[in-house]
Design a protein around this motif. Structure first.
Motif, mmCIF file in Angstrom:
data_model
loop_
_atom_site.group_PDB
_atom_site.id
_atom_site.type_symbol
_atom_site.label_atom_id
_atom_site.label_comp_id
_atom_site.label_asym_id
_atom_site.label_seq_id
_atom_site.Cartn_x
_atom_site.Cartn_y
_atom_site.Cartn_z
ATOM 1 N N SER A 102 0.809 -1.220 0.000
ATOM 2 C CA SER A 102 0.000 0.000 0.000
ATOM 3 C C SER A 102 0.842 1.270 0.000
ATOM 4 O O SER A 102 0.298 2.367 -0.079
ATOM 5 C CB SER A 102 -0.897 0.016 1.236
ATOM 6 N N SER A 191 -6.827 6.810 1.412
ATOM 7 C CA SER A 191 -6.808 5.551 2.153
ATOM 8 C C SER A 191 -6.158 5.657 3.530
ATOM 9 O O SER A 191 -6.765 5.302 4.531
ATOM 10 C CB SER A 191 -6.075 4.499 1.312
ATOM 11 N N HIS A 192 -4.926 6.166 3.593
ATOM 12 C CA HIS A 192 -4.197 6.059 4.860
ATOM 13 C C HIS A 192 -4.789 6.971 5.934
ATOM 14 O O HIS A 192 -5.042 6.522 7.057
ATOM 15 C CB HIS A 192 -2.703 6.311 4.626
ATOM 16 N N HIS A 195 -8.198 5.675 7.031
ATOM 17 C CA HIS A 195 -8.082 4.522 7.923
ATOM 18 C C HIS A 195 -7.704 4.955 9.337
ATOM 19 O O HIS A 195 -8.267 4.473 10.310
ATOM 20 C CB HIS A 195 -7.057 3.522 7.380
ATOM 21 N N TYR A 199 -9.940 4.258 12.615
ATOM 22 C CA TYR A 199 -9.410 3.565 13.796
ATOM 23 C C TYR A 199 -9.608 4.432 15.040
ATOM 24 O O TYR A 199 -9.991 3.956 16.107
ATOM 25 C CB TYR A 199 -7.917 3.275 13.623
ATOM 26 N N SER A 233 -9.481 -3.760 9.405
ATOM 27 C CA SER A 233 -8.453 -4.293 8.510
ATOM 28 C C SER A 233 -7.255 -4.828 9.295
ATOM 29 O O SER A 233 -7.114 -4.572 10.482
ATOM 30 C CB SER A 233 -8.007 -3.196 7.539
ATOM 31 N N TRP A 238 -1.476 -2.431 8.503
ATOM 32 C CA TRP A 238 -1.701 -1.001 8.697
ATOM 33 C C TRP A 238 -0.635 -0.341 9.554
ATOM 34 O O TRP A 238 -0.269 0.807 9.327
ATOM 35 C CB TRP A 238 -3.125 -0.734 9.202
ATOM 36 N N ARG A 239 -0.123 -1.071 10.543
ATOM 37 C CA ARG A 239 1.028 -0.530 11.283
ATOM 38 C C ARG A 239 2.141 -0.175 10.306
ATOM 39 O O ARG A 239 2.675 0.937 10.320
ATOM 40 C CB ARG A 239 1.522 -1.585 12.288
ATOM 41 N N VAL A 241 1.973 0.401 7.071
ATOM 42 C CA VAL A 241 1.597 1.509 6.177
ATOM 43 C C VAL A 241 1.909 2.850 6.842
ATOM 44 O O VAL A 241 2.537 3.732 6.247
ATOM 45 C CB VAL A 241 0.101 1.427 5.813
ATOM 46 N N THR A 249 1.139 10.902 5.343
ATOM 47 C CA THR A 249 0.001 10.691 6.240
ATOM 48 C C THR A 249 -0.094 11.819 7.266
ATOM 49 O O THR A 249 -1.175 12.373 7.498
ATOM 50 C CB THR A 249 0.112 9.335 6.959
ATOM 51 N N PHE B 279 -4.927 -1.063 16.734
ATOM 52 C CA PHE B 279 -5.669 -1.573 15.577
ATOM 53 C C PHE B 279 -6.262 -2.957 15.853
ATOM 54 O O PHE B 279 -7.262 -3.350 15.248
ATOM 55 C CB PHE B 279 -4.763 -1.642 14.342
#
Lengths: 308, 308
Positions: A102, A191-192, A195, A199, A233, A238-239, A241, A249, B279
């Motif tokens: 990603s 996206s980032h 997300h 969260y 997700s 994700w961590r 990303v 971000t 997360f």
């Protein structure tokens, strides 16, 4: 199945949602003669065997890439560098190495130094997913009508890029190309940052003393539930990303906070005109997304009822 | 159609998404002998006539409530007080007045003083919606398997409350009761703060110079599109929600910002452990929502494709 396969042997390194969907899509459409897969976890490899995900499952990434003309790195972004180092001595001359991470700048920086001369490296990112993870989560139509972004390097052979484009098109995706830094900024927006915000909101809801979890769950259809899907997700993915697309971000989150404070001030001061104008403007973006076929305007997202 | 109607005449004041869905649901299930509707806009009234939404459409709210044993205020929250004042002299003795507003304390404060003795006032809030507005947006199944929260007043006749509960149950909803202040806090968490956050994120995306709108739209399936649905809701309704549930919304947004800053700091300092733990925790809430039947875990929300 009518055309000749685009690749002779595709090696999938990592067998999560994306790679398992690729396995079904590639095999279903006859895009490769053979799909070989591997994963670090023995349990994942056993599951792949059990459900017949690949033509062949190997114990190690090094074995998987032998004789492959396409190698797909489908591990969390933070693991890509070590993986590239591990497979490098075993890559076939003329092979293409790609990934599905990603984030693209960090992948280029971590992977490119290990790619031997005569091997093509073309980072990629399919913009598709569900809230589910693992080898059982994949399905052949995941990429249909979704975008896949390719990030060819300056030295990449255009023929190798065209072949990879054809693979993604064969799985039903639309394909675009852009450079790594622009990719990371676009994804920070689309996206980032969304997300991280989702969260955060789910974390706040879970953390309140005066509203119970069961109230949050029962009454989620009022808006909250649309945050919970993306906040469900895979945590490791994700961590990585956020740690590897840190600058873009944080930039978008900074803009977000600034804007949120402006809206909070409008609420506090009772500035109804500002709120109304803002909420009217955001409707246009939604219309664009529906017209572009990236969502449906069916009531309630066309959700099916699931019991009780 | 088998049971006797619960009400003789239901008057719907305002004919947007919620009221038009109520009209179809009540008439489809035979829950009232007659459904009368009205709206401030002549265009809305003409549309209601054209699509046969109600048994009868009146020019004014005062006419609509004559002889009605249930009156539903389905206007934006900010308009409810004036509406109650307008209809008060025409309400039938023994009638019930309810509403469908997303905020309850402000509705109680604005409406209750106008309710004549002998008329029951039972505020309500069905937790259901789509991104669409207006009289054509309604459909009979909107409330199925969704919650409707009733806010009976201390002096409310329990029999009147039971009858209104039966109406919502007849439209397929689950019914709960709570007091106005708790309602407003719960909704600030599950609906109002998430909506403001979604509006903000969509506004940020629309506002960036270095990422084009067309990129935001094309690549929205990566997460962003789940924000755009809720940011496409009716601007007038949402302006009124934030202006009338100011305190609870600002409290939750304060908690949200605090939490967002903690996560931003973890990204900036590279604290992968904190991010992973956070997360992982948010996944549990998602599972609860699916188990409670308030969403589906179908891939991609069971979205249908809508062209290329």
């Amino acid at each position: 199945m009518s055309a000749a396969p685009l690749y002779d042997r595709v090696a999938l390194i990592g067998l999560g949602l994306i790679a398992s969907s690729m396995a079904w899509a590639i095999r279903g459409a006859g895009l490769a003669r053979e799909v070989v897969g591997t994963a670090r976890s023995a349990e994942t490899r056993a599951t792949a065997q059990e459900i017949g995900l690949c033509d062949r499952v190997t114990e190690t990434a090094a074995e998987a890439v032998v004789g492959a003309d396409l190698v797909v790195l489908a591990a969390p972004v933070g693991a890509m560098g070590a993986l590239a180092e591990e497979i490098a001595p075993h890559l076939a001359p003329g092979a293409t190495v790609t990934d599905v991470g990603s984030v693209k700048r960090a992948v280029v920086d971590a992977v490119a130094p290990h790619i031997p001369a005569g091997v093509h490296f073309i980072p990629a990112h399919p913009l598709a997913g569900t809230e589910h993870s693992g080898p059982r989560a994949g399905f052949a139509t995941l990429f249909e009508n979704r975008w896949c972004l390719l990030v060819p390097q300056p030295e990449t052979d255009p023929a190798a890029t065209a072949r990879l484009r054809a693979l993604w098109a064969g799985m039903g995706a639309h394909v675009d190309e852009m450079d790594a830094d622009h990719h990371d900024l676009v994804l920070a927006v689309t996206s980032h940052a969304p997300h991280l915000i989702a969260y955060t909101m789910v974390g706040v809801a879970d953390d309140l003393r005066r509203v119970t979890d069961s109230e949050v769950i029962k009454y989620s259809a009022a808006g909250f539930r649309d945050f919970t899907r993306i906040a469900a997700s895979d945590p490791t993915m994700w961590r990585d990303v956020f740690l590897t697309n840190k600058d873009a971000t944080l930039e978008i989150l900074g803009r977000f906070t600034e804007e949120l404070f402006a809206l909070q001030r409008a609420i506090r001061t009772g500035d109804g005109e500002m709120l109304h104008a803002y909420f009217t403007r955001t409707r246009a973006i939604r219309r664009g997304i529906i017209e572009a076929g990236q969502d449906t305007d069916a009531p309630d997202f066309g959700r099916v009822k699931t019991g009780s």
